[in-house]
Each structure stands twice: as structure tokens, then as C-alpha cells.
Design a protein around this motif. Structure first.
Motif, short mmCIF file in Angstrom:
data_model
loop_
_atom_site.label_atom_id
_atom_site.label_comp_id
_atom_site.label_asym_id
_atom_site.label_seq_id
_atom_site.Cartn_x
_atom_site.Cartn_y
_atom_site.Cartn_z
N UNK A 130 -31.84 11.34 55.23
CA UNK A 130 -32.72 12.30 55.89
C UNK A 130 -32.16 13.71 55.91
N UNK A 131 -30.83 13.83 55.94
CA UNK A 131 -30.24 15.16 56.01
C UNK A 131 -30.11 15.82 54.64
N UNK A 132 -30.48 15.09 53.58
CA UNK A 132 -30.36 15.62 52.22
C UNK A 132 -31.70 16.19 51.73
N UNK A 133 -31.64 17.00 50.68
CA UNK A 133 -32.84 17.54 50.05
C UNK A 133 -32.54 17.78 48.57
N UNK A 134 -33.60 18.01 47.80
CA UNK A 134 -33.46 18.25 46.36
C UNK A 134 -34.18 19.55 46.01
N UNK A 135 -33.56 20.35 45.17
CA UNK A 135 -34.19 21.55 44.64
C UNK A 135 -34.01 21.57 43.13
N UNK A 136 -35.03 22.04 42.43
CA UNK A 136 -34.93 22.14 40.99
C UNK A 136 -35.18 20.85 40.25
N UNK A 137 -36.02 19.97 40.82
CA UNK A 137 -36.37 18.74 40.12
C UNK A 137 -37.18 19.08 38.87
N UNK A 138 -36.80 18.48 37.75
CA UNK A 138 -37.46 18.77 36.48
C UNK A 138 -38.10 17.50 35.93
N UNK A 139 -39.35 17.62 35.48
CA UNK A 139 -40.09 16.50 34.91
C UNK A 139 -40.58 16.90 33.52
N UNK A 140 -40.31 16.04 32.54
CA UNK A 140 -40.74 16.30 31.17
C UNK A 140 -41.53 15.11 30.67
N UNK A 141 -42.74 15.36 30.18
CA UNK A 141 -43.62 14.30 29.71
C UNK A 141 -43.69 14.29 28.19
N UNK A 142 -43.33 13.18 27.59
CA UNK A 142 -43.51 12.95 26.15
C UNK A 142 -43.02 14.09 25.29
N UNK A 189 -36.84 13.59 51.85
CA UNK A 189 -36.98 12.14 51.81
C UNK A 189 -38.40 11.70 52.16
N UNK A 190 -38.94 10.78 51.35
CA UNK A 190 -40.25 10.21 51.62
C UNK A 190 -41.41 10.98 51.02
N UNK A 191 -41.17 12.19 50.53
CA UNK A 191 -42.26 12.97 49.95
C UNK A 191 -42.61 12.46 48.56
N UNK A 192 -43.83 12.78 48.14
CA UNK A 192 -44.34 12.33 46.85
C UNK A 192 -44.55 13.50 45.90
N UNK A 193 -44.30 13.24 44.64
CA UNK A 193 -44.77 14.11 43.57
C UNK A 193 -45.89 13.34 42.88
N UNK A 194 -47.07 13.93 42.83
CA UNK A 194 -48.23 13.24 42.28
C UNK A 194 -48.76 14.02 41.09
N UNK A 195 -48.87 13.34 39.95
CA UNK A 195 -49.42 13.94 38.73
C UNK A 195 -50.71 13.22 38.40
N UNK A 196 -51.80 13.97 38.26
CA UNK A 196 -53.10 13.40 37.94
C UNK A 196 -53.57 13.91 36.59
N UNK A 197 -53.91 12.97 35.72
CA UNK A 197 -54.46 13.28 34.39
C UNK A 197 -53.53 14.19 33.59
N UNK A 198 -52.25 14.18 33.94
CA UNK A 198 -51.25 15.00 33.25
C UNK A 198 -51.61 16.47 33.25
N UNK A 199 -52.45 16.89 34.20
CA UNK A 199 -52.90 18.29 34.26
C UNK A 199 -52.43 18.99 35.53
#
Length: 321
Positions: A244-256, A269-279
Motif C-alpha cells: 500500500x505504501x508503494x507506487x509506480x511511475x512511468x509504466x510502459x505498455x507496448x502492443x505487438x 495498489x489495486x488500480x486498473x489499466x484498461x485498454x479497449x479495442x486497442x484504441x
């Protein structure tokens, strides 16, 4: 036995005062413990129904997990268990009570049931639709347990309730043939149902690639996806787990192999990254806080939209910087 009579009378009165037309018992152990065998069940239910009608009730549906010789003719549904003990719509997996669903109800005139399935705040749209699909495939009912806390913390609650409504409309319209129901039972797939403005229903199979407890490392983590259907845009849900005391900055996602997308917002902690239709990419804190993080820039022509859908998303890479 005298106390049991008091309870039967009270329940009948209490149900009518609350304008309720159904009641769910568990195992009816209190009837078993009287030491009067099946007579105890018969006497309790006779008293319950007499009280219900005497106080203005019209038709009472009774559910419970214990169908006895003395109670079956008073009961509407044998409601066995529920939750993960029956079926887990997230992992598409039967629990220990699943045997009752698959074997007992298949040879019984009682309506089959998935028991009580409680709404979970971490359900995706496809998880909720999977519960609908599997229950329809098995001709089963279920009771959806709701709590305000779970619903309000659900990032996709609006889409989920809309989808449940569509599935129930289709169920009421009796559009699911025996062949389709057999297909819905398949544990390899989840399903998505849409309804057009003209009222036409379209059913889609969903093949889920699930990766659990995948570490995020600076050099990146490659996840290989298997798509057995036609080329299509990808939906992705990524939940972050950390102290809970930690966090992330600069998360990188690369698709195909496409250009990497870096998320500069602080992730918790507990948060979501949601990608819809790759758009589109959203950060979901809870149901009421969706932060748009990225969208394919510029206005897209119809041709470019088609081109986008033709990109085969079969690999993704996630890394922390």
C-alpha cells in the motif's frame, strides 16, 4: 416444536409486511433437529403458508438447499450454495458444489441453480457476462448478491448492468437453442452478447489470456497471447498489486511491436489499466473515477479504422521505468 410454530407464524407475517414474495432457507437444520422426522418439515411449511395467506400474501416462492420428502411440494427452487464453491465466473472454474449443478439437477425436475453469486468489485464485463452465459447454458437460476460498497468500487458497473439486462432480455425471448446452450457450457470460453437498435442479438465467443502474479521489471515482461479467432482489436485489463505504501511511475505498455505507450500518472495498489479495442487507455481508481490516459491521436477515417482492426495483437510487453 412449539417454538417452530411461532417462527412459522412470524415469518408469514413478516414477509407480507415487507411485501416479499420469496424466502430462502439454508439447510433447514432446525426442522431436522426436532426429532420428528419429515413431520417437522410438513408442519413448519404448512404453518408458514397458512400465516402468509392469512396476512394477505398471494404466492410465496420458497428456496433452500435441503429438499426433503416433507418439504419438496412447498419449494420452488433447490438453492444449493453459491459463490466460488459453485462456480467462479472469473476463472471459468467449477467448485465443489458444481457436481450438484452438473449431475443432480440434470436428473431433477427442480429448476437448477448457481446459488447466491455475489457481485465482485474486480469483475470485468466479460466475467459478469460469463456468469450469465454459464447459467443460461445449464438452464440455471442464480441470486445476485449486491452490496453498495462492491458495486460502487466496480470500474465497469454501468457496462455490467447493461450487459446483464441484455442477457436477461435474450433469455426471456427464448433465443438460446439447445445447440447454443451446449456451446455456452464450454469452460474454454467466455461470451459477449450485444443487441442492436433493431432488436437483433449477436453472440461472440471470448478467449481470455490470463496472466497471474506477473512481475513488472525494468527490462520488460513479454506476454504471448493466443488469438484463435479472426484478427481483431484487443481488450486488456491490467490490475496492479503492490504494498500500500508503494507506487509506480512511468509504466510502459507496448502492443505487438508498436510504439510503446508510457503512463506518467502515479499508479497505486489495486488500480486498473484498461485498454479497449486497442484504441483507448483509462486508469480506473473506482467506478466514478476513470482517467483517460491515451487515445489514438487525430480524427480517424473509415479506412484507417479498418486498418487499425487488421493489426494482429498477439504480443504485448509491459515494463517499469
Amino acid at each position: 416444536m412449539a417454538l417452530q410454530d411461532v417462527y412459522a407464524d412470524y415469518y408469514g407475517k413478516w414477509l407480507t409486511e415487507g411485501s416479499m414474495d420469496y424466502i430462502d432457507f439454508d439447510g433447514l437444520e432446525s426442522c431436522m433437529y426436532q426429532g420428528h422426522g419429515q413431520y417437522s418439515f410438513k408442519r413448519f411449511f404448512r404453518g408458514l403458508f397458512d400465516s402468509y395467506y392469512r396476512h394477505g400474501g398471494k404466492y410465496l416462492r420458497v428456496m433452500g438447499s435441503a429438499v426433503q420428502e416433507g418439504s419438496w411440494h412447498y419449494m420452488s427452487v433447490c438453492n444449493v450454495g453459491g459463490g466460488d464453491h459453485m462456480f467462479n465466473p472469473v476463472y471459468n472454474k467449477w467448485g465443489i458444489e458444481g457436481k450438484d449443478m452438473r449431475y443432480v439437477f440434470e436428473s431433477s425436475y427442480f429448476p437448477a441453480t448457481f446459488g447466491i453469486q455475489s457481485y465482485q468489485s474486480n469483475w470485468s464485463l466479460y466475467d459478469a457476462e460469463n456468469l450469465e452465459a454459464k447459467s443460461i447454458g445449464w438452464d440455471a437460476t442464480y441470486m445476485l448478491g449486491l452490496s453498495q460498497q462492491a458495486v460502487e468500487a466496480s470500474g465497469e458497473k454501468a457496462a455490467i448492468f447493461k450487459a446483464i439486462n441484455i442477457w436477461q432480455q435474450a433469455r426471456k425471448a427464448a433465443i438460446f437453442t439447445r445447440t447454443i446452450k451446449a456451446r455456452l457450457k464450454n469452460l474454454k470460453y467466455k461470451f459477449h452478447l450485444e443487441r442492436s437498435a433493431s432488436g437483433r442479438f449477436s453472440l461472440f465467443s471470448v478467449k481470455e489470456n490470463r496472466f497471474t502474479d506477473t512481475p513488472l521489471v525494468a527490462k520488460g515482461t513479454v506476454l504471448n497471447l493466443q488469438n484463435e479467432f479472426d484478427t481483431q482489436p484487443m481488450d486488456l485489463s491490467l490490475q496492479l498489486h503492490m504494498p500500500k505504501e508503494k507506487s509506480i511511475q512511468g509504466l510502459s505498455i507496448q502492443l505487438a511491436g508498436a510504439k510503446a505507450i508510457t503512463i506518467h500518472e502515479t499508479l497505486l495498489n489495486g488500480q486498473y489499466i484498461l485498454i479497449k479495442k486497442a484504441c483507448y487507455i483509462w486508469l480506473i481508481q473506482d467506478a466514478n473515477h476513470w482517467t483517460p490516459l491515451w487515445q489514438i491521436p487525430g480524427k480517424k477515417s473509415a479506412k484507417e479504422k479498418v486498418k487499425l482492426k487488421s493489426v494482429p495483437f498477439n504480443q504485448m510487453q509491459i515494463c517499469k521505468r
